[in-house]
Scaffold this active site. Structure first.
Site, PDB file in Angstrom:
ATOM      1  N   HIS A 206      -8.007  -4.582  -2.056  1.00 42.95           N
ATOM      2  CA  HIS A 206      -6.556  -3.761  -1.585  1.00 42.95           C
ATOM      3  C   HIS A 206      -6.102  -4.739  -0.432  1.00 42.95           C
ATOM      4  CE1 HIS A 206      -4.231  -0.351  -0.897  1.00 42.95           C
ATOM      5  NE2 HIS A 206      -4.342  -0.359   0.335  1.00 42.95           N
TER       6      HIS A 206
ATOM      7  N   SER B  11       0.686  -1.201   0.090  1.00 43.43           N
ATOM      8  CA  SER B  11       0.101   0.005  -0.001  1.00 43.43           C
ATOM      9  C   SER B  11       0.943   1.302   0.090  1.00 43.43           C
ATOM     10  CB  SER B  11      -0.767  -0.039   1.300  1.00 43.43           C
ATOM     11  OG  SER B  11      -1.969   0.925   1.051  1.00 43.43           O
TER      12      SER B  11
ATOM     13  N   ASP C 186      -9.461  -3.064  -7.038  1.00 40.32           N
ATOM     14  CA  ASP C 186      -8.675  -2.272  -5.613  1.00 40.32           C
ATOM     15  C   ASP C 186      -9.414  -0.852  -5.799  1.00 40.32           C
ATOM     16  OD1 ASP C 186      -7.449  -1.080  -3.574  1.00 40.32           O
ATOM     17  OD2 ASP C 186      -5.815  -1.653  -4.270  1.00 40.32           O
TER      18      ASP C 186
END
Length: 411
Positions: free
Chosen positions: A375, A220, A346
């Site tokens: 995600h 991320s 995502d």
């Protein structure tokens, strides 16, 4: 024969009573209800197999890297079967933190000083029991970067360490300033565009374990920081290779996606409150330079960045910060092998913003794109408590680079 008839009548009577009490014979008596359930199950299975289950797309800028991955990392060519009852991106994103197990990892914590007087918390997994690399000097080291407000205790980090431990590697988790319980010594936290702290950490690891191969994996926002670092450094890095998972490649597009009503309700507001809670923990030192009350009134991540992050790191506008934080504009500068995994569903990194064309122009970059996974989700199996597709990509790539990395020279 009489005895047999008696037994059959007895069993039939018991079965009828069971169905009446437990399966609602009134509903199934005509067979319509059962037919509906079977029909729905068949239709769901057909849809899952035809529209959900797909092979990932591998995008590279050179045949050499592509061949290397397909030969040594079979996971990149395997069909990805998302968990059949939670394959949708938002559901995978929401459920992963709760359903995946958290392996026990014992860390050795280290604080290091920064040039501005701050401190960074590193959590080491030394793996002194390594069978494959008993010599600590040559034991491969994997640097791990968690997400936006993540720490070394995130389940995805713990799983990466578990995978690395099985291969005999050492790991170190780079916790961003102020997120893992330590005190801020200066009024500065972190952002996706600034890589100074990461450079400090990599230099320290290299000086401490100069004979050991060093690789990195970012998740991320950790992946964004890592990608931006690689774009800035080119070949001037001691990292041998890197992996980037669920990075937001274009912050403008990511922000727009997260501000859609459902995504704002499910994710944006919660993450904003997490960021505000982190700021509030360090209010005493941060309020010397920032209007913390104003920051605490932010309703979205964009408002938080406008009132806090962009100002802290000296950007004239938030748009200027978002442009600097977006790795998609700089991928051409990456000069070491990087494997990037993203899911098309995502909401933090929408599929239309993937840097596909930029990857095609750089032989050092490979994008591995799945249709589903959300995600940091990538759940697979009926009950996805343990290894995910992302974990398998991480393990195979790290192992392959360390054991077969010489084939990647001069990409």
């Amino acid at each position: 024969m009489i005895a047999l008839d008696f037994n059959l009548n007895f069993l039939t009577r018991d079965l009828s009573l069971y169905l009446e009490n437990h399966v609602k014979v009134a509903f199934f008596g005509s067979g319509v209800g059962l037919s509906l359930i079977l029909g729905f199950s068949a239709a769901y299975t057909c849809y899952y197999l035809s529209s959900v289950v797909k092979k990932p797309q591998l995008v590279t800028g050179g045949e050499k890297f592509c061949h290397f991955l397909k030969e040594h990392c079979p996971v990149v060519s395997e069909t990805y079967y998302p968990t059949f009852w939670c394959w949708e991106g938002r559901i995978q994103t929401l459920i992963r933190p709760f359903i995946t197990a958290k392996p026990w990892v014992e860390y050795r914590n280290e604080f290091i000083k920064t040039a501005d007087g701050g401190q960074i918390s590193l959590d080491w997994f030394d793996n002194d029991d390594s069978v494959y690399y008993p010599d600590t000097a040559s034991r491969p080291t994997i640097l791990l970067l968690p997400g936006l407000t993540g720490t070394s205790r995130e389940s995805y980090i713990l799983h990466m360490i578990q995978q690395s431990a099985a291969l005999g590697y050492r790991c170190v988790v780079f916790n961003n300033r102020g997120v893992s319980g330590e005190r801020l010594l200066t009024p500065r936290t972190y952002c996706a565009a600034n890589t100074e702290d990461l450079e400090t950490v990599i230099d320290l690891i290299q000086s401490t374990h100069s004979s050991a191969p060093l690789l990195a994996a970012g998740v991320s926002m950790g992946g964004m920081i890592l990608a931006n670092y690689l774009c800035q450094k080119g070949r001037e890095t001691s990292l041998r290779a890197a992996a980037v998972f669920s990075a937001a490649w274009d912050v403008f597009e990511s922000t727009a996606s997260l501000e859609k009503p459902l995504n704002r309700f499910l994710f944006n507001s919660y993450l904003t409150s997490c960021l505000q809670a982190s700021v509030n923990r360090h209010r005493q030192i941060l309020e010397k330079l920032f209007d913390i009350d104003h920051v605490m009134k932010a309703k979205t991540m964009r408002e938080f960045d406008e009132r806090f992050t962009s100002i802290m790191f000296g950007y004239a506008t938030n748009k200027e910060y978002y442009k600097a934080a977006s790795p998609c504009h700089k991928l051409k500068s990456v000069q070491i092998p990087v494997l990037c995994l993203n899911a098309a569903d995502d909401v933090f990194s929408p599929g239309h913003a993937f840097p596909v064309e930029a990857a095609k122009q750089n032989p050092n970059v490979a994008l591995l794109l799945t249709s589903h996974g959300g995600h940091i989700g990538f759940l697979e199996g009926i009950w996805p408590r343990h290894s995910t597709y992302m974990d398998r990509v991480f393990k195979q790539f790290m192992q392959t680079v360390i054991e077969q990395g010489s084939e990647l020279e001069n990409l």
